[in-house]
Every structure is written in structure tokens, then in C-alpha cells.
Design a protein around this motif. Sequence first.
Motif, PDB file in Angstrom:
ATOM      1  N   VAL A   1       3.723  12.137  -5.980  1.00  0.00           N
ATOM      2  CA  VAL A   1       4.251  12.279  -4.121  1.00  0.00           C
ATOM      3  C   VAL A   1       4.104  10.758  -2.733  1.00  0.00           C
ATOM      4  N   ARG A   2       4.649  10.154  -2.733  1.00  0.00           N
ATOM      5  CA  ARG A   2       4.425   8.616  -1.817  1.00  0.00           C
ATOM      6  C   ARG A   2       3.070   9.950  -0.722  1.00  0.00           C
ATOM      7  N   GLY A   3       3.700  10.694   0.338  1.00  0.00           N
ATOM      8  CA  GLY A   3       3.670  11.549   1.537  1.00  0.00           C
ATOM      9  C   GLY A   3       2.837  12.087   0.950  1.00  0.00           C
ATOM     10  N   HIS A   4       1.836  12.982   2.662  1.00  0.00           N
ATOM     11  CA  HIS A   4       0.882  13.616   2.316  1.00  0.00           C
ATOM     12  C   HIS A   4       1.538  15.166   2.823  1.00  0.00           C
ATOM     13  N   ASN A   5       3.203  15.084   2.949  1.00  0.00           N
ATOM     14  CA  ASN A   5       3.563  16.349   3.600  1.00  0.00           C
ATOM     15  C   ASN A   5       4.159  17.096   2.246  1.00  0.00           C
ATOM     16  N   GLY A   6       3.894  17.088   1.616  1.00  0.00           N
ATOM     17  CA  GLY A   6       4.063  18.213   0.211  1.00  0.00           C
ATOM     18  C   GLY A   6       4.980  18.136  -0.310  1.00  0.00           C
TER      19      GLY A   6
ATOM     20  N   GLY B   1      -0.161  11.877  -1.442  1.00  0.00           N
ATOM     21  CA  GLY B   1      -0.287  10.144  -1.254  1.00  0.00           C
ATOM     22  C   GLY B   1      -0.210   9.031  -2.170  1.00  0.00           C
ATOM     23  N   THR B   2       0.306   9.342  -3.025  1.00  0.00           N
ATOM     24  CA  THR B   2       0.137   8.502  -4.265  1.00  0.00           C
ATOM     25  C   THR B   2       1.759   7.371  -4.194  1.00  0.00           C
ATOM     26  N   SER B   3       1.610   5.945  -3.733  1.00  0.00           N
ATOM     27  CA  SER B   3       3.089   5.438  -4.333  1.00  0.00           C
ATOM     28  C   SER B   3       2.501   4.344  -5.448  1.00  0.00           C
ATOM     29  N   VAL B   4       4.077   3.751  -5.827  1.00  0.00           N
ATOM     30  CA  VAL B   4       3.919   3.407  -7.381  1.00  0.00           C
ATOM     31  C   VAL B   4       3.346   1.777  -6.673  1.00  0.00           C
ATOM     32  N   SER B   5       3.447   0.890  -7.539  1.00  0.00           N
ATOM     33  CA  SER B   5       3.461  -0.406  -6.965  1.00  0.00           C
ATOM     34  C   SER B   5       3.945  -1.965  -7.647  1.00  0.00           C
TER      35      SER B   5
ATOM     36  N   ASP C   1      -3.853   2.865  -5.018  1.00  0.00           N
ATOM     37  CA  ASP C   1      -4.595   2.895  -5.547  1.00  0.00           C
ATOM     38  C   ASP C   1      -5.670   1.549  -5.756  1.00  0.00           C
ATOM     39  N   GLY C   2      -4.546   0.994  -7.014  1.00  0.00           N
ATOM     40  CA  GLY C   2      -5.156   0.206  -7.631  1.00  0.00           C
ATOM     41  C   GLY C   2      -5.644   1.164  -9.150  1.00  0.00           C
ATOM     42  N   GLN C   3      -4.890   2.125  -9.616  1.00  0.00           N
ATOM     43  CA  GLN C   3      -5.386   2.846 -10.429  1.00  0.00           C
ATOM     44  C   GLN C   3      -3.882   2.436 -11.523  1.00  0.00           C
ATOM     45  N   SER C   4      -3.718   2.677 -12.827  1.00  0.00           N
ATOM     46  CA  SER C   4      -2.646   2.892 -13.156  1.00  0.00           C
ATOM     47  C   SER C   4      -2.637   4.275 -14.228  1.00  0.00           C
ATOM     48  N   LEU C   5      -1.839   4.369 -14.824  1.00  0.00           N
ATOM     49  CA  LEU C   5      -1.395   5.595 -15.477  1.00  0.00           C
ATOM     50  C   LEU C   5      -0.522   5.095 -16.759  1.00  0.00           C
ATOM     51  N   ILE C   6      -0.058   6.258 -17.745  1.00  0.00           N
ATOM     52  CA  ILE C   6       0.428   5.558 -19.119  1.00  0.00           C
ATOM     53  C   ILE C   6       1.560   6.833 -19.283  1.00  0.00           C
TER      54      ILE C   6
END
Length: 486
Positions: free
Chosen positions: A207-212, A239-243, A261-266
Motif C-alpha cells: 500500500v503506497r500511502g500511510h492512510n490505511g 508506505g510501500t511503493s513498487v518500483s 525502499d530497495g527491498q524486493s519480494l518474490i
Amino acid sequence: MNSTSRVYDVVVLGAGPAGENLADRTRAAGLTSVIVENELLGGECSFWACEPSKALLRPVVARADARRVPGIRAAVQGPLDVAAVFAHRDKMSAYWQDEDQVEWLNSVSVDLVRGHGRLEGPRQVVVTTADGETVRLTARHVVAVATGTVTAFPDLPGLERARPWTNRDATAARHVPDRLAVVGGGVVAVEMATAFQALGSQVTMLVRGHNGLLNRMEPFAGEMVTDSLRSSGVDVRFGTSVSGVVRENGPESPVQVTLSDGQSLIADEILFATGRSPHTADIGLETIGLTPGDWLNVDDSYRVTDVPEGWLYAVGDVNHRALMTHQGKYQARIAGGVIGARAKDEQLDDGKWGAHASTADILAVPQVVFSEPEVTSVGLTTKEAESAGRRVDVVDYDMSRIAGAVQYADGYRGTARVLIDADRGNVVGATFVGPGTQELLYSATVAITSEVDINRLWHAVPAFPTISEVWLRILETYRDRTEKRT
């Protein structure tokens, strides 16, 4: 190439619920009507949205409810039967066949042209059929656009090659992915995360925003749904966007998702539920001076405001007023009456709540999120009332204190909020979160549209013990608060 020409009073582009209802209402008004569709009659709702999604969710919610009931709890501890759930979904989607819809259209004497329809100047529509023929349609009175919306994807390089899921892919899925990433925090994201986690996926919500979650509703709704999703095993990240999204080794390979944030997931599949765009990119808007791909702005009679002479209307999601099936059908009923009255030079009843007024689009839009717990709302939220400068009394009630809720489920958790106009003393907004609350929604809608004085509601006696007794508790809370003021 063969070409034919036909003339009707009304030409409707799009045979989803809004288009079908508009054609029905204009035909009932005595006008000849034709509808143009290049997919299945019944549209997104019948085959890829409302019907299949709720079919996927119904077993999830029923099992959750049963697990809270003594005496049956032990019988429903096992996993869902995925094959049976999918079979039920297929049935509720009419196996992606529209013969029943065609039969209904014939029963109301509305003609059908299958193919891709495009405007070609004022009151002109050209349809290219699947076999390459051309049908030219001329409208004596009105062309109405009811083409709905499509998934809005973010601008990410290579996204198309990664074959992301849309709502259509999710609701028509033939398998349950081991790992599902869901991008978004709105209704589609919440409902599909709920369904697939229960069906056996490990779901991660980004979820990109912090508003829930569900941030257009009352904040407590999203908070309660977030708690429930997390308790069921969903990894909800704010607060997590996909880049970046990459599927490197063919269509069956996993998706690598790079985060802001530079992290990744599969994940095995990734669903984008990040909004909707108007389905107007290829319907010939440029031939009448409009921009392809834009929303169609309408007045309160659903006439498109940017087109002179008033011959173009737009109903349903494409006008961006209230993107829900039931509201599109409401708009179609209103617009159909308006078109019929104007064709006969009759005076419009367009005052507030009049037969030709779109009042509910502004004051009483009902919505259900079929999550666990359910979320239902109609009318204003607290934030919307404040933004509009409305003075309202906000009345909250813990629904676990209601006898009917205790009967409904062991450990029931739910919250009700009703907004009461401080000057006029009538209900202007309501939100209910909790199991079984969808059945409270129509009573709230009636209270708002009828503008019932709060004192009259004292005489609407809820049966005991039912969840609807929340209305009495809200009135008591409001009364006690008012008496303390005086």
C-alpha cells in the motif's frame, strides 16, 4: 466489406448494467433503442467483478462466521474446498455466457449490435462487427456512453511483459498462487487479499500511502479490516511503493518485485488494484471534440457538458461520479426518464429527490466491502462533512454490546457510526463494520434519502434480538448526549 445503416431514437454504447438499464428505460419511455457491445452483455460486474468476486468471498465469510458459533465451530476448521469454490464462482458468472442477458434484452424490445462501436460525429455511431461488417447507427435524440472503466496501471517499465493480474485475472483465476502480491489498498485489493489468503495463498499487500486501507471511508473501517487481514496471515505493508516488476524466465516463472525502499519480494502472481481509468480511449471521442481516454463530465441529468446541443449522455463509471454497479443502474434509471421526458418536451421533475434528479449520487451512495469483517457505508463520512462545512453530531456505538450481535457470533467485534445533521436533526451518513452488517445498509439508505427526523426514528422499533437494534442504541446515545447539553 458489407455495410448497413439503421436509425434509432437512442443508441447506447456499452451493455454493462448501466447501459442495459438505460436502454430498458428509454424503451419503456416509448423510444426505439439499440445497444452496442463488443464483449459479453452484462459487462464487468456480471463476469469479472461483482458476481465472481462475491462468489469467491461468500465461502470465506461464511466459514469465518461459523467459526464464531458454538456447536458448529469444530466442523469448519478445515481448509476451503478450492475446486468447489471455483465451481460456485463459475456458476455465479454464468460460465461466461450471456444467453440469459440476450433473452432479457429481447424481452424488453431493445435491439443489439455486437461489435466495436465508435462515434463518428454528432449522433453517429459506426460499429465494426467480428466478421468485418460495418453497421452505421444514427440517433434521432441521444447517444449514451456506458463503456465503464478498465484497470489503471502505474507507469512501470516492463510491467506488461511481467503479465500482472487485473481484477479480471483474479476473479476468473483457475489456480491459487502460492504467493500473491496485491498492490493497492482499496476495495478490490482488500477483497481479493481476503479471498486468496483464505483459499491458500500467502498474500502480501503493498500500500503506497500511510492512510490505511479503504481510506475513503471512516478510518476505523480500514483499521479493523487491517487487523483482521493481519490476524489471518496477510502481510500488510504501508508506505510501500513498487518500483519494478520482472518475470525473467517465462510465463510460469515467479515475479520479482522491487520496492521503493530497495527491498524486493518474490511472488507467483502480482495483482494491481491501483485504480480505474475510463474506457474511452477508442470510442471516437476525437470526432466530437473530446479527448480519447478522458472521463466524461456530466451535469445532473447525465448530459455530457462539453458537447453542444445536448445529444450525448454518459452513465455509470465512465462519468466518474460514483464507481459502483448499483449507482450506475440508478443513474441509468434517472437518465432514461430524463431522455424520455425531453424527447416528448415534458417538464423535468429535477428538484431534490425528484424523478429526474440525481440526488443520490451526492447524498446517498451505498457501498459494501465484502471483507472480513464486512464494511458498509452510505452518505457522508466525518471527513466529508467537515470538508463541506456541515455541522454534524457523530454518534459511535460498540456493536458487541448488542444482544443480536452476541447471538450472531461469539466474540463479535463491530463498530457503528452515524452522522446526524445538527441543524435539521436527520441522518446524513452511516458506517457499520462487523459481521452481518450489510443487511443494515438499506435501512440507513432509506433514513438518509427520506430525510427522516431523528425523533420519528424512535418509532421505528427494531426486533429483538437482532443486529438492527444498533439503531435504537445509537438513538439512545444521541438522546443522552443531547440531554446533557441542555
